[in-house]
Scaffold this motif. Structure first.
Motif, mmCIF file in Angstrom:
data_model
loop_
_atom_site.group_PDB
_atom_site.id
_atom_site.type_symbol
_atom_site.label_atom_id
_atom_site.label_comp_id
_atom_site.label_asym_id
_atom_site.label_seq_id
_atom_site.Cartn_x
_atom_site.Cartn_y
_atom_site.Cartn_z
ATOM 1 N N ALA B 6 112.067 81.826 53.071
ATOM 2 C CA ALA B 6 111.237 82.350 54.160
ATOM 3 C C ALA B 6 110.044 83.106 53.586
ATOM 4 N N VAL B 7 108.858 82.807 54.107
ATOM 5 C CA VAL B 7 107.657 83.534 53.710
ATOM 6 C C VAL B 7 107.297 84.479 54.854
ATOM 7 N N VAL B 8 107.310 85.768 54.556
ATOM 8 C CA VAL B 8 106.986 86.782 55.571
ATOM 9 C C VAL B 8 105.534 87.213 55.385
ATOM 10 N N GLY B 9 104.776 87.219 56.478
ATOM 11 C CA GLY B 9 103.347 87.543 56.393
ATOM 12 C C GLY B 9 102.564 86.305 56.002
ATOM 13 N N ALA B 10 102.983 85.170 56.552
ATOM 14 C CA ALA B 10 102.451 83.872 56.120
ATOM 15 C C ALA B 10 100.982 83.665 56.478
ATOM 16 N N THR B 11 100.454 84.459 57.394
ATOM 17 C CA THR B 11 99.069 84.242 57.840
ATOM 18 C C THR B 11 98.076 85.186 57.172
ATOM 19 N N GLY B 12 98.571 86.115 56.335
ATOM 20 C CA GLY B 12 97.667 87.088 55.713
ATOM 21 C C GLY B 12 96.882 86.503 54.556
ATOM 22 N N ALA B 13 96.029 87.356 53.941
ATOM 23 C CA ALA B 13 95.187 86.907 52.826
ATOM 24 C C ALA B 13 96.053 86.409 51.670
ATOM 25 N N VAL B 14 97.118 87.142 51.345
ATOM 26 C CA VAL B 14 97.987 86.746 50.246
ATOM 27 C C VAL B 14 98.981 85.665 50.696
ATOM 28 N N CYS B 310 88.813 93.094 31.328
ATOM 29 C CA CYS B 310 89.894 92.246 31.840
ATOM 30 C C CYS B 310 89.614 91.883 33.300
ATOM 31 N N VAL B 311 89.592 90.594 33.600
ATOM 32 C CA VAL B 311 89.315 90.144 34.969
ATOM 33 C C VAL B 311 90.406 89.189 35.419
ATOM 34 N N SER B 312 90.853 89.342 36.658
ATOM 35 C CA SER B 312 91.823 88.400 37.191
ATOM 36 C C SER B 312 91.680 88.318 38.714
ATOM 37 N N ASP B 313 92.076 87.181 39.245
ATOM 38 C CA ASP B 313 92.053 86.983 40.701
ATOM 39 C C ASP B 313 93.150 87.858 41.313
ATOM 40 N N ASN B 314 92.735 88.904 42.008
ATOM 41 C CA ASN B 314 93.691 89.887 42.536
ATOM 42 C C ASN B 314 94.600 89.303 43.607
ATOM 43 N N LEU B 315 94.176 88.222 44.240
ATOM 44 C CA LEU B 315 95.039 87.593 45.239
ATOM 45 C C LEU B 315 96.022 86.618 44.581
ATOM 46 N N ALA B 319 98.812 89.089 42.972
ATOM 47 C CA ALA B 319 99.655 89.126 44.177
ATOM 48 C C ALA B 319 100.442 87.822 44.325
ATOM 49 N N ALA B 320 99.857 86.808 44.952
ATOM 50 C CA ALA B 320 100.603 85.601 45.326
ATOM 51 C C ALA B 320 101.228 84.897 44.121
ATOM 52 N N THR B 321 100.444 84.690 43.074
ATOM 53 C CA THR B 321 100.965 83.961 41.921
ATOM 54 C C THR B 321 102.143 84.690 41.296
ATOM 55 N N ASN B 322 102.005 86.005 41.131
ATOM 56 C CA ASN B 322 103.097 86.762 40.512
ATOM 57 C C ASN B 322 104.373 86.651 41.347
ATOM 58 N N ALA B 323 104.230 86.714 42.677
ATOM 59 C CA ALA B 323 105.412 86.597 43.553
ATOM 60 C C ALA B 323 106.048 85.209 43.427
ATOM 61 N N VAL B 324 105.220 84.177 43.409
ATOM 62 C CA VAL B 324 105.756 82.815 43.307
ATOM 63 C C VAL B 324 106.369 82.587 41.920
ATOM 64 N N GLN B 325 105.766 83.176 40.894
ATOM 65 C CA GLN B 325 106.361 83.065 39.550
ATOM 66 C C GLN B 325 107.728 83.739 39.500
ATOM 67 N N ILE B 326 107.873 84.880 40.204
ATOM 68 C CA ILE B 326 109.191 85.526 40.270
ATOM 69 C C ILE B 326 110.173 84.588 40.989
#
Lengths: 334, 334
Positions: B6-14, B310-315, B319-326
């Motif tokens: 289940a993805v909670v907050g599916a419509t937000g930016a992240v 150091c530069v990275s896409d904060n979304l 955010a999203a990538t780190n969660a999906v990697q977990i």
């Protein structure tokens, strides 16, 4: 009091403000002359109620001039300012060319006025990002002896001259419209971007802008032992440089002490109430001669550290205002 | 492998990017459910070739869910995620609410995967500005033991959610046109400005965003002795956080050594050639899962210091990538 004052580079981003300040601050001079490149010669400008025709900058143009205030590219300053000194004029230079020359005074009037008053040749005004930082450092250095500074800058496009602001405005408009734009003042798009390079690669991976903050700081404060680690970054702000500064002092300085020291320093205004979201920003610091300081807090990583945020109009105190203040100092003679 | 995710907050930016990543990376799940506030419930979204109707987030909605990936405001995470844990689901949370709870794992998969694999309750994904910094710190900490970090951030408006980017776009357009605009996501205009406050006043003059960088860094790296002095600043960039970072290590690390360490770290890409004006910027780092590092150089103010950008896409990684990697780590189980 000077008889004849010449402004070199009168049509540039800084030159325009120098003229404005000379008029508004009633600078004591009988005559003003305006000098610029052949391209601008013949044009007319208003200054102190008079219409003045711009003359071409040449080696012979300084005859009878008592004071020169110059804001030009480095190579122009390198070529022409020695002729002004030879003609007997006092010379205040905004460019980067002469600053670190051992025979040249590098002056922020609130810090080292004696260097200007004793100068035999050119008097240089520091790089914009250095000026606001050293003014903030001075009271802390006097109180606790600064050993080290770590600074990250957030610099405005006006520091790249008139074309810098044209690029920001036109590039941003194009980006919003999904159109292309060819940048002239920057190696990369500045619209909605951050560019971690100002100037060229100078040494050890640092840029020329960064090394200015290292060397000029030491020269102005007269202390070759101050260590500086700078990171200079261009951001999409049209005017006012912001700086995240951390200083380490020999004697720790408390937040209250720092606030009192800053508040007592002419040229510094403290804006610091985080609970009220009150701090300096480009939006509330532009068109002012002050250096604004806020977010004053103890360094969480070192008991001798103090962190703060510093914003100033890079075209004013960072350039035109500092030059005119040096001129006023020379006119007063004390 | 999970049966139902289940993805909670599916419509937000992240949340939008989480769905995109789950699809693109072929996340191993039989069923996906999408949960959001009552306002979005009933809308339909495409995911992995199926049309899915968004359901309302309630305390009872987690029945039969094996894995929850949540990206919501703090108060929503505080209220609903314990119900997901109680229903037996593994829970990955993007919000700030649970991160520092001693019973919660705070995970960057490249750094502390074991914390996720051993977690009994919620697994939190760190604050965006922390994630990219700790990933950069990790190889240096392993090689030389980091004692201290001084960081100044240049943060994008997408970190303030969808409204942050609307404010940047509309506010900038209004500023160019000389029109008024009422900002909703920011206390001050962000167009052509720099705002040295992200979050609220937390302690000792530091903001909540800054204190996240202090506490989360220690928890992820498992070292409570690391000292961090942060300054967090919002700039008019729509996406990608940039950070000017200086680390001090017990054992000095050379530039060449640092480059090699960074290059050998999964998730890090080195972009570092100042002579070619090549370094990470938001403009060349967006829509990527990598953390980009450049401007690597010795600290001029301390032999044990190393400075970099150091530069990275904060979304994404923030955010999203780190969660999906977990989530992928949990699915693999190793």
């Amino acid at each position: 009091m000077f008889d004849t004052v010449a402004v070199v580079g009168a049509t540039g981003a800084v030159g325009t403000i120098i003229l404005d300040l000379l008029e508004k601050r009633n600078f004591p001079a009988k005559n003003f002359r305006l000098l610029a490149s052949a391209r601008s010669a013949g044009k007319q400008l208003q200054l102190a109620g008079k219409t003045i025709t711009i003359e071409e900058l040449t080696h012979d143009c300084f005859e009878g001039v008592d004071l020169v205030i110059a804001s030009t590219p480095d190579d122009t300053a390198a070529e022409y300012l020695p002729s002004a000194v030879k003609a007997g004029a006092k010379v205040i230079d905004e460019s980067g060319y002469w600053r670190m020359n051992p025979d040249v005074a590098l002056v922020v009037p609130e810090i080292n006025p004696e260097a200007a008053l004793n100068a035999q040749g050119i008097i240089a005004s520091p790089n914009c990002s250095t000026t606001q930082m050293v003014l903030a450092m001075k009271p802390l250095h006097d109180a606790g002896k600064i050993r080290r500074v770590i600074v990250s800058t957030y610099q405005a496009t006006s520091g790249a001259g008139l074309q810098g602001n044209i690029d920001l405005q036109e590039g941003t408009r194009a980006a919003l419209d999904g159109a292309d734009y060819e940048y002239k003042a920057f190696a990369h798009p500045i619209a909605f971007n951050a560019i971690p390079q100002i100037g060229s690669h100078k040494e050890q991976g640092y840029t020329s802008e960064e090394m200015k903050m290292v060397y000029e700081t030491r020269k102005i404060l007269g202390d070759e032992t101050i260590m500086v680690c700078p990171t200079c970054v261009r951001i999409p702000v049209s005017n006012c440089h912001s700086e995240s500064i951390l200083v380490e002092t020999e004697k720790p300085i408390s937040v209250d002490e720092a606030k009192a020291l800053f508040a007592a320093t002419p040229g510094i205004t403290v804006v610091d109430d985080l609970d009220a979201s009150s701090y300096p920003m480009p939006s509330n610091s532009t068109s002012s001669d002050e250096v604004y300081i806020g977010r004053i807090r103890k360094d969480l990583s070192n008991p001798n550290g103090l962190a703060f945020w510093c914003v100033s109009d890079n075209l004013r105190k960072g350039a035109a205002t500092n030059a005119v203040q040096i001129a006023e100092l020379l006119a007063r003679g004390v």
